[in-house]
Enzyme design. Structure first.
Site, PDB file in Angstrom:
ATOM      1  N   GLU A   1      -0.615  -5.626   8.761  1.00  0.00           N
ATOM      2  CA  GLU A   1       0.263  -4.489   8.476  1.00  0.00           C
ATOM      3  C   GLU A   1       1.644  -4.996   8.840  1.00  0.00           C
ATOM      4  OE1 GLU A   1      -0.313  -1.418   7.249  1.00  0.00           O
ATOM      5  OE2 GLU A   1      -2.479  -1.158   7.437  1.00  0.00           O
TER       6      GLU A   1
HETATM    7 ZN   LIG Z   1      -1.966  -0.067   3.003  1.00  0.00          ZN
END
Ligand SMILES: [Zn+2]
Length: 714
Positions: free
Chosen positions: A664
């Site tokens: 992320e």
């Molecule tokens: Zn995502």
């Protein structure tokens, strides 16, 4: 504008919950704007959508949201006893949450920010060609023998841009006591000390540990101790350096920075073509086998007034298949005792309403909708607008059917998703590494990461021996945009679009007012640990942000990722690039909520491989601008984020034996003035997205070194 009128089932659930919990009888109308206590007051118009960092009531509140399929951008963070979650919300939804005891803390990104930040980035490209520390918690009353024992699970320190941070995790043996408070005290070499409280972290109702976000400390901490409100203590611990790995230095003249603006799927496509032309000895372009629906949607319109009585008429074919602009109307035949009838000519559907003996029209909305669907099954389907059932059908129209898509330069046809294959030996003889991004449409920084990575390899292959060696040893596969249709929609129509553009809704859920909530969450559509297998963190509701689709691999986008991995059995490593929040994760990525039964844990050896490699890659990421992914956000998905049923990394790992990670990108930024970590969002101002592309591309290159070392050790 059809999409402002109401929102998804998720929203409806939230409002109903709020209505049930909060004083009944205070009126049904939501306020036009809400404001909440926060450093700067957060205000949001009722119909405005934004990404908001919200302080939730408690962990149970977060679990309710997750179960309702809320659009949650990160795992809730616990900070000074507060639970912070980033949610995509309308002002009305935020008002409902606020009524439930939540407090808005930060507007991470507003709806209009996407278009502006894209335009800003393109324009710019063209122009260039620690807070006060609290005292330890007091014990409860008279001194008694300690009833719990503590131990440090993690204790790490690091420096980032001249600031030193400390993060710890501590477990108490009093796991069942929700009120136990734990305080960590640190000491530096010169004797300075300070302390901070930890927050209890439980997940799916099970105690995990106590932790806090990283704390700013004046210098390297040489010792930490922990005490609990039950009198328990932990043995003093010496914090370890995180991540304690540094990649090889880049040679003089190493080329980077190939990203100067956000890239739409059309831009990504032309970048792929350009790289293939420029580096023919090192690149193949692979057309993935499953074409997507394309940037297309059926054309629809309201026949009648949606606020009074209306029928929704929708084309069976896509709007771009000559159905945009078709007109629909109802007419009074002007004669008595006429049956309901219709004609369709010159792109106008005319429905002549039935009349009684006095010549008054007597058709109802239901009759008109059923008649249109039955009479023209190849051209139209129609249904009664919510709230209009059984009402007299008005004389209405002509209304123009339209798909509502605003991206005029996007081709309106099925889309071929492409992968780059990069390496000196693209014959399966070298270990394969797959990097893929933008499964989620709105994560605009992610294709910038994978394209910067690809171009660094290609641009430096001729001059940098280390890059050349990597390309001699590794077979690299890159899918910059897994979900181009959703991405086109995110750039041109609704910037918070997460899913693809395939609308599996039926009946009234096809109301055009729901158009920004249709689609399948591509990263919930895979086969292992899926919703269909009973795992949690995906939804059966077609309007939910985490809708899993009609079946495992029902979508072309997910089938493409698996097809590529299956067709190239030399692929042994994979990185699924998402944004945002700054996480580095690996399997298991899902659990069954009842009992929190995760997919099988990797072996001890494999877990060590995941963590050791993660430290190398986190170290490489940090070399660009000092971004350090937190130890608390480095680990198995199910432990550090949340359960994500049917995600791609789990299928790659459990079914195909690929060591499959997730990034992320877009780590929180430290605000030294406020002493708070701040979220960056899905579409930050371009300078931030650019920085993310640079640092995470460096991380992907380190992943190639990990793969090369792994192959050499076999
Ligand atoms: Zn995502």
């Amino acid at each position: 504008m059809l999409n402002r009128r109401c929102w998804t089932a998720t929203a409806a659930t939230l409002v109903l919950t709020a209505a049930a919990l909060v004083h009944p009888g205070t009126g049904m109308a939501a306020p036009d704007a809400v404001s909440a206590r926060a450093t700067a007051p957060v205000t949001l118009a009722a119909d405005e959508t934004a990404l908001i960092r919200v302080e939730l009531r408690d962990e149970a509140h977060f679990r309710e949201l997750l179960a309702d399929g809320a659009d949650i951008a990160n795992r809730p963070r616990q900070q000074d006893g507060r639970i912070l979650a980033d949610l995509v919300l309308t002002g009305r939804q935020l008002a409902a949450l606020t009524a439930q005891g939540a407090v808005a803390r930060q507007v991470v990104q507003r709806e209009g920010d996407g278009a502006r930040r894209y335009a800003d980035s393109v324009r710019a490209a063209q122009a260039r060609t620690s807070k006060g520390l609290r005292a330890p918690a007091e014990g409860r009353g008279v001194a008694v023998a300690a009833v719990d024992t503590l131990h440090f699970l993690q204790s790490y320190w690091w420096t980032s841009n001249g600031k030193t941070f400390l993060q710890t995790q501590v477990a108490t043996t009093a796991a069942e006591d929700p009120d136990v408070e734990i305080t960590v005290t640190w000491r530096t070499a010169d004797g300075t000390t300070g302390s901070f409280p930890l927050a209890r972290f439980s997940d799916a109702g099970e105690y995990q540990y106590h932790f806090s976000v990283p704390q700013a400390v004046p210098a390297r901490p040489t010792q930490v101790t922990a005490t609990s409100s039950l009198g328990g203590t932990a043995r003093p611990s010496t914090p370890a350096k995180w991540p304690n790995a540094t990649p090889p230095a880049l040679p003089e003249g190493y080329q980077k920075d190939f990203i100067d603006a956000y890239l739409t799927p059309v831009d990504v496509q032309s970048r792929i073509r350009r790289l293939a032309r420029q580096y023919p000895e090192l690149v193949d372009v692979i057309d993935l086998p499953h074409q997507t629906q394309g940037y297309r949607r059926t054309a629809a319109g309201y026949l009648g007034d949606p606020a009074a009585a209306a029928v929704v008429v929708e084309s069976v074919k896509f709007g771009a298949q000559n159905m945009n602009g078709v007109q629909v109307r109802t007419v009074d035949p002007g004669r008595a005792n006429r049956p309901l009838s219709a004609s369709y000519r010159d792109r106008v559907l005319t429905v002549s309403l039935a009349t009684d003996g006095a010549g008054t029209t007597i058709s109802t909305t239901d009759q008109v909708a059923a008649f249109i669907s039955a009479r023209y099954p190849q051209q139209f389907s129609a249904f009664v607008e919510d709230g209009s059932a059984g009402l007299p059908m008005p004389i209405a129209g002509p209304v123009r059917l339209d798909d509502g898509l605003k991206g005029s330069e996007v081709p309106k046809k099925p889309w071929t998703v492409q992968a780059l294959r990069i390496g000196a030996h693209r014959d399966g003889s070298r270990i394969g590494v797959l990097a893929y991004s933008q499964e989620h449409a709105r994560e605009w920084a992610t294709p910038l990461v994978t394209l910067e990575f690809a171009e660094r390899l290609l641009a430096n292959a001729g001059t940098d021996p280390a890059t050349r060696e990597l390309l001699d040893s590794v077979d690299v596969f890159v899918i910059p945009t897994v979900n181009p249709d959703g991405a086109n929609y995110s750039f041109h129509d609704a910037n918070f679009q997460r899913k693809n553009l395939v609308n599996h809704c039926t009946g009234a859920q096809r109301d055009p007012a729901n158009r920004d909530s249709w689609g399948v969450d591509v990263n919930r559509n895979y086969t292992v640990g899926s919703l269909f297998d009973g795992y949690t963190g995906a939804s059966t509701n077609c309007l939910s942000g985490t809708y899993a689709g009609t079946a495992e691999l029902s979508e072309a986008e997910s089938r493409n990722v698996i097809a590529l991995a299956k067709a190239h059995t030399n692929i042994k490593f994979a990185m699924n690039v998402h944004s945002y929040g700054g996480y580095f994760m690996w399997p298991p990525g899902a659990y069954q909520a009842d009992g929190r039964i995760t997919l099988p844990r990797p072996t001890i050896d494999e877990s060590k491989m995941f963590l050791d490699s993660a430290r190398r890659i986190v170290g490489a990421i940090s070399t660009e601008r000092g971004t350090v992914t937190w130890p608390s956000q480095t680990g198995p998905v199910a432990d550090v984020l949340y359960s994500a049923a049917g995600n791609s990394a789990d299928q790659l790992y459990y079914e195909l034996g690929i060591l499959a990670w997730d990034f992320e990108v877009g780590n929180d930024l430290w605000n030294d003035a406020t002493g708070e970590w701040e979220g960056v969002g899905f579409q930050p101002p371009f300078d931030e997205a650019h920085a993310e592309s640079q640092e995470y591309a460096a991380g992907l290159i380190e992943l190639l070194r990990v793969a090369k070392d792994h192959a050499a050790a076999q």
